[in-house]
Design a protein around this motif. Structure first.
Motif, PDB file in Angstrom:
ATOM      1  N   GLU A 125       0.979  -1.178   0.198  1.00 44.89           N
ATOM      2  CA  GLU A 125      -0.189   0.003  -0.131  1.00 44.89           C
ATOM      3  C   GLU A 125       0.792   1.249  -0.100  1.00 44.89           C
ATOM      4  OE1 GLU A 125      -3.696   2.380   2.761  1.00 44.89           O
ATOM      5  OE2 GLU A 125      -2.833   0.092   3.155  1.00 44.89           O
ATOM      6  N   ALA A 126       1.988   1.173   0.804  1.00 48.60           N
ATOM      7  CA  ALA A 126       2.810   2.337   0.786  1.00 48.60           C
ATOM      8  C   ALA A 126       3.595   2.720  -0.567  1.00 48.60           C
ATOM      9  CB  ALA A 126       4.053   2.341   1.736  1.00 48.60           C
ATOM     10  N   GLU A 127       3.895   1.565  -1.192  1.00 48.03           N
ATOM     11  CA  GLU A 127       4.556   1.502  -2.466  1.00 48.03           C
ATOM     12  C   GLU A 127       3.581   2.222  -3.587  1.00 48.03           C
ATOM     13  OE1 GLU A 127       7.986  -1.690  -2.178  1.00 48.03           O
ATOM     14  OE2 GLU A 127       6.062  -2.298  -3.141  1.00 48.03           O
ATOM     15  N   LEU A 128       2.305   1.713  -3.481  1.00 50.21           N
ATOM     16  CA  LEU A 128       1.369   2.214  -4.472  1.00 50.21           C
ATOM     17  C   LEU A 128       1.117   3.484  -4.194  1.00 50.21           C
ATOM     18  CD1 LEU A 128      -1.295  -0.702  -4.449  1.00 50.21           C
ATOM     19  CD2 LEU A 128       0.159  -0.051  -6.132  1.00 50.21           C
ATOM     20  N   LEU A 129       1.017   3.977  -3.123  1.00 49.78           N
ATOM     21  CA  LEU A 129       0.594   5.409  -2.828  1.00 49.78           C
ATOM     22  C   LEU A 129       1.775   6.283  -3.225  1.00 49.78           C
ATOM     23  CD1 LEU A 129      -0.882   5.278   0.815  1.00 49.78           C
ATOM     24  CD2 LEU A 129      -2.059   5.899  -1.362  1.00 49.78           C
TER      25      LEU A 129
ATOM     26  N   SER B  41       1.010   9.006  -6.331  1.00 48.62           N
ATOM     27  CA  SER B  41       1.412  10.300  -6.063  1.00 48.62           C
ATOM     28  C   SER B  41       2.619  11.130  -6.736  1.00 48.62           C
ATOM     29  CB  SER B  41       1.493  10.642  -4.583  1.00 48.62           C
ATOM     30  OG  SER B  41       2.567   9.939  -4.036  1.00 48.62           O
ATOM     31  N   ALA B  42       3.361  10.255  -7.272  1.00 48.47           N
ATOM     32  CA  ALA B  42       4.713  10.959  -7.859  1.00 48.47           C
ATOM     33  C   ALA B  42       4.201  11.127  -9.411  1.00 48.47           C
ATOM     34  CB  ALA B  42       5.801  10.052  -7.897  1.00 48.47           C
ATOM     35  N   ASP B  43       5.006  12.475  -9.958  1.00 45.98           N
ATOM     36  CA  ASP B  43       4.833  12.657 -11.526  1.00 45.98           C
ATOM     37  C   ASP B  43       5.687  11.830 -12.310  1.00 45.98           C
ATOM     38  OD1 ASP B  43       4.126  13.580 -13.907  1.00 45.98           O
ATOM     39  OD2 ASP B  43       4.911  15.821 -13.331  1.00 45.98           O
ATOM     40  N   PRO B  44       5.123  11.017 -13.090  1.00 49.86           N
ATOM     41  CA  PRO B  44       6.343  10.103 -13.830  1.00 49.86           C
ATOM     42  C   PRO B  44       7.127  11.104 -14.874  1.00 49.86           C
ATOM     43  CG  PRO B  44       4.226   9.133 -13.903  1.00 49.86           C
ATOM     44  CD  PRO B  44       3.748  10.607 -13.274  1.00 49.86           C
ATOM     45  N   GLN B  45       6.704  12.343 -15.360  1.00 50.43           N
ATOM     46  CA  GLN B  45       7.341  13.237 -16.358  1.00 50.43           C
ATOM     47  C   GLN B  45       8.496  13.797 -15.585  1.00 50.43           C
ATOM     48  OE1 GLN B  45       4.418  15.387 -18.304  1.00 50.43           O
ATOM     49  NE2 GLN B  45       5.788  15.793 -19.869  1.00 50.43           N
ATOM     50  N   THR B  46       8.559  13.755 -14.297  1.00 49.35           N
ATOM     51  CA  THR B  46       9.781  14.523 -13.643  1.00 49.35           C
ATOM     52  C   THR B  46      10.862  13.632 -13.456  1.00 49.35           C
ATOM     53  OG1 THR B  46       8.869  13.975 -11.522  1.00 49.35           O
ATOM     54  CG2 THR B  46       8.441  16.084 -12.333  1.00 49.35           C
TER      55      THR B  46
ATOM     56  N   MET C 251     -14.365  -5.489  -6.431  1.00 49.30           N
ATOM     57  CA  MET C 251     -13.251  -5.499  -6.200  1.00 49.30           C
ATOM     58  C   MET C 251     -12.755  -4.160  -5.627  1.00 49.30           C
ATOM     59  SD  MET C 251     -10.019  -5.957  -8.860  1.00 49.30           S
ATOM     60  CE  MET C 251     -10.383  -4.328  -9.252  1.00 49.30           C
ATOM     61  N   VAL C 252     -13.023  -2.956  -6.429  1.00 55.95           N
ATOM     62  CA  VAL C 252     -12.748  -1.715  -6.242  1.00 55.95           C
ATOM     63  C   VAL C 252     -13.038  -1.387  -5.037  1.00 55.95           C
ATOM     64  CG1 VAL C 252     -12.806   0.629  -7.122  1.00 55.95           C
ATOM     65  CG2 VAL C 252     -12.576  -1.361  -8.691  1.00 55.95           C
ATOM     66  N   GLU C 253     -14.423  -1.677  -4.675  1.00 56.59           N
ATOM     67  CA  GLU C 253     -15.063  -1.153  -3.572  1.00 56.59           C
ATOM     68  C   GLU C 253     -14.474  -1.874  -2.263  1.00 56.59           C
ATOM     69  OE1 GLU C 253     -19.620  -0.672  -1.682  1.00 56.59           O
ATOM     70  OE2 GLU C 253     -19.326  -1.447  -3.664  1.00 56.59           O
ATOM     71  N   LYS C 254     -14.579  -3.194  -2.342  1.00 58.97           N
ATOM     72  CA  LYS C 254     -14.091  -3.783  -1.260  1.00 58.97           C
ATOM     73  C   LYS C 254     -12.770  -4.457  -1.095  1.00 58.97           C
ATOM     74  CE  LYS C 254     -18.272  -3.966   0.545  1.00 58.97           C
ATOM     75  NZ  LYS C 254     -18.634  -3.379   1.947  1.00 58.97           N
ATOM     76  N   GLY C 255     -11.891  -4.337  -2.090  1.00 60.24           N
ATOM     77  CA  GLY C 255     -10.610  -5.093  -2.470  1.00 60.24           C
ATOM     78  C   GLY C 255      -9.529  -3.965  -2.180  1.00 60.24           C
ATOM     79  N   ILE C 256      -9.660  -2.878  -2.723  1.00 58.16           N
ATOM     80  CA  ILE C 256      -8.626  -1.956  -2.752  1.00 58.16           C
ATOM     81  C   ILE C 256      -8.749  -0.881  -1.559  1.00 58.16           C
ATOM     82  CG2 ILE C 256      -7.798   0.096  -4.312  1.00 58.16           C
ATOM     83  CD1 ILE C 256      -8.717  -1.104  -6.757  1.00 58.16           C
ATOM     84  N   PRO C 257      -7.458  -0.964  -0.888  1.00 56.90           N
ATOM     85  CA  PRO C 257      -7.476   0.170   0.365  1.00 56.90           C
ATOM     86  C   PRO C 257      -7.905   1.467  -0.185  1.00 56.90           C
ATOM     87  CG  PRO C 257      -5.265  -0.871   0.178  1.00 56.90           C
ATOM     88  CD  PRO C 257      -6.278  -1.299  -1.156  1.00 56.90           C
ATOM     89  N   GLU C 258      -8.664   2.177   0.830  1.00 55.46           N
ATOM     90  CA  GLU C 258      -9.340   3.429   0.643  1.00 55.46           C
ATOM     91  C   GLU C 258      -8.329   4.414   0.247  1.00 55.46           C
ATOM     92  OE1 GLU C 258     -12.332   6.512   2.900  1.00 55.46           O
ATOM     93  OE2 GLU C 258     -11.760   4.771   3.792  1.00 55.46           O
ATOM     94  N   ALA C 259      -7.132   4.504   0.739  1.00 50.31           N
ATOM     95  CA  ALA C 259      -6.246   5.522   0.369  1.00 50.31           C
ATOM     96  C   ALA C 259      -5.882   5.467  -1.199  1.00 50.31           C
ATOM     97  CB  ALA C 259      -4.984   5.560   1.220  1.00 50.31           C
ATOM     98  N   VAL C 260      -5.587   4.131  -1.438  1.00 44.69           N
ATOM     99  CA  VAL C 260      -5.097   3.736  -2.737  1.00 44.69           C
ATOM    100  C   VAL C 260      -6.181   3.925  -3.929  1.00 44.69           C
ATOM    101  CG1 VAL C 260      -4.409   1.886  -4.168  1.00 44.69           C
ATOM    102  CG2 VAL C 260      -3.575   1.884  -1.999  1.00 44.69           C
ATOM    103  N   ARG C 261      -7.416   3.829  -3.318  1.00 46.23           N
ATOM    104  CA  ARG C 261      -8.505   3.968  -4.326  1.00 46.23           C
ATOM    105  C   ARG C 261      -8.729   5.717  -4.660  1.00 46.23           C
ATOM    106  NH1 ARG C 261     -12.116   1.312  -1.696  1.00 46.23           N
ATOM    107  NH2 ARG C 261     -13.068   2.911  -0.519  1.00 46.23           N
ATOM    108  N   GLU C 262      -8.556   6.398  -3.585  1.00 50.26           N
ATOM    109  CA  GLU C 262      -8.731   7.835  -3.834  1.00 50.26           C
ATOM    110  C   GLU C 262      -7.376   8.282  -4.348  1.00 50.26           C
ATOM    111  OE1 GLU C 262      -8.879   9.415   0.063  1.00 50.26           O
ATOM    112  OE2 GLU C 262     -10.893   8.704   0.641  1.00 50.26           O
ATOM    113  N   ALA C 263      -6.140   7.949  -4.420  1.00 53.50           N
ATOM    114  CA  ALA C 263      -5.044   8.097  -4.993  1.00 53.50           C
ATOM    115  C   ALA C 263      -5.094   7.694  -6.649  1.00 53.50           C
ATOM    116  CB  ALA C 263      -3.928   7.329  -4.601  1.00 53.50           C
TER     117      ALA C 263
END
Length: 477
Positions: free
Chosen positions: A264-268, A272-277, A464-476
């Motif tokens: 979850e920390a890696e996904l966040l 949140s990072a900009d790939p273009q930078t 899956m999106v509602e019950k399987g993905i952590p809420e912080a990741v879903r918002e990101a």
């Protein structure tokens, strides 16, 4: 290379015994099998031109020796023993007049056939047979047969395996390893050399057991094809060569460990990072969108990078999800041919990409035109894989045991989490259908339907999106 062969790095002469005399020569020479097909003797040189100069004298010596052994065993020597009247052994040494008058008269083919016995005709057919083809010719034939069935990258790995074999056989000698091994014959590679090649790869070359097993498997496949084509009489020397390497690899600790899903920390951090930078330039938007689609669809990298307008499944009903279609030209396996529903978050990405395309574009237009094809197989995900690796390593570090395929691992993890949280539609069978895997259970891969219905797949993706993905990741996302 006619009547020449290589034993290690030294040239040898190969005297072929007529097929109808195999058992005679085998009995006279005391062969353990009772027959002998050929005689191989060293020429004492590693130079091909010197071997060609020594070849005829060696063949003559072998033939004379065999004839002497056959005569001692009260058997006829090789050849008919016929001496022409015009030779130096004739009584008068002159060509008879009757023969001279008829010398220019060529008998008809019918007369020639009538004067030959069936045994003689069979012998001539055997003597006209060409030498077994070298590995270079056989490799070309094999790859021509595999064309369209396997990737060009796999064919390159086959060639690399042969190059390693040539490097092993050459040893400390100078020369082109690939040219050396392609000049060999199938019978030139023995079981002893196979065993030495395996030890050389692991101990001298430092190749990991898994990679060494793959090299051996490639060579075994080549020899298996040659055996099935009737080009090899003996057993395959590569049979069992990779035995024990898989267990040995399991005990070998990998530097980065086994590949795993993103945490979850890696996904966040990635979301949140900009790939273009991160030194990716124009690849930033593609990485941004395809990474999110990978998490929400479980599709492979090349399946998403090669997504076209015609592969997008539209729906006019608000209660029915859009989708994407994986076709045979981009699907890795037969099970990869499937349709994947798009969650509204993923649909927003696809719609934005469709609107950015020029008006009146065709069905074959790419949603990600920046993903130009590359590599031996001209895959659209070739360069994207390199750019995503640069982005991922800049955020997570070079030692992180993850890659783009970890998005599929995340998708499977999200499905399992949703199933544990009460979403019954996220079963293992539905998960395998969505990610394009063949189910492991016999009842699922043999008897169950190959398509469980679009509505079921849509409910699974929504759950899956509602019950399987952590809420912080879903918002990101």
């Amino acid at each position: 290379m006619h009547h020449l062969t290589l034993r290690g790095r030294t040239y040898c002469v190969r005297f072929i015994i007529p097929k109808d005399r195999w058992f005679d020569v085998g009995k006279a020479t005391g062969s353990t099998t009772g027959r002998r097909r050929d005689i191989v003797r060293t020429l004492g040189t590693q130079c091909r031109f010197e071997a060609l100069r020594r070849r005829d004298a060696a063949i003559s010596a072998i033939c004379n020796h065999l004839n002497q052994v056959l005569q001692e065993a009260d058997m006829e020597p090789l050849g008919s023993g016929w001496i022409p009247q015009w030779s130096s052994d004739a009584s008068n040494g002159e060509l008879p007049l009757a023969t001279a008058n008829k010398a220019c008269v060529r008998p008809s083919s019918a007369d020639a056939i009538m004067t030959k016995t069936p045994k003689r005709r069979a012998l001539e057919r055997w003597q006209r047979q060409e030498e077994p083809e070298c590995l270079g010719v056989l490799l070309t034939r094999w790859h021509r047969e595999l064309d369209g069935q396997v990737t060009n990258e796999l064919l390159d790995r086959h060639r690399l395996s042969l190059r390693y074999l040539g490097e092993f056989l050459l040893g400390q000698e100078t020369g082109d390893p690939m040219a050396h091994v392609l000049s060999l014959r199938l019978s030139d590679v023995t079981k002893r050399e196979v065993s030495g090649f395996r030890e050389w790869m692991i101990q001298t070359k430092g190749i990991q057991p898994v990679t060494a097993g793959f090299r051996l498997s490639c060579l075994k496949s080549f020899w298996d094809w040659s055996s099935d084509a009737g080009l090899m009489d003996g057993p395959n020397p590569w049979q069992g060569a990779a035995r024990g390497l898989k267990r040995r690899a399991e005990k070998t600790l990998k530097p980065n460990g086994e590949k795993r899903p993103f945490t979850e920390a890696e996904l966040l951090a990635l979301l949140s990072a900009d790939p273009q930078t991160n030194r990716n330039g124009k690849w930033g938007p593609a990485i941004h969108d395809i990474f999110r689609l990978g998490l929400l669809t479980g599709a492979r990298q090349n399946e998403l990078a090669s997504l076209t307008v015609g592969r997008v499944i539209h729906s006019e009903r608000p209660d029915v999800l859009w989708g994407i279609r994986v076709t045979a030209d981009v699907g890795k396996t037969k099970s990869a041919l499937r349709q994947i529903p798009l969650h509204p978050i993923a649909r927003a990405i696809v719609e934005r990409r469709l609107k950015a395309l020029p008006h009146g574009i065709g069905q074959d237009a790419l949603l990600f035109p920046e993903c130009v094809p590359g590599g031996r197989d001209e895959k659209h995900g070739h360069y994207l894989s390199k750019r995503f690796a640069t982005f991922r390593q800049a955020i997570l570090g070079k030692d992180s045991p993850t890659d783009f395929h970890s998005t599929r691992r995340c998708f499977a993890t999200f499905m399992a989490t949703a199933l544990a949280n009460g979403v019954s539609e996220c079963s293992e069978l539905v998960r395998d259908h969505l990610i394009g895997h063949k189910p492991m259970a016999l009842g699922s891969n043999t008897y169950a339907a190959k398509d469980l219905g679009w509505d079921l797949y849509c409910r699974a993706v929504l759950g899956m999106v509602e019950k399987g993905i952590p809420e912080a990741v879903r918002e990101a996302v």
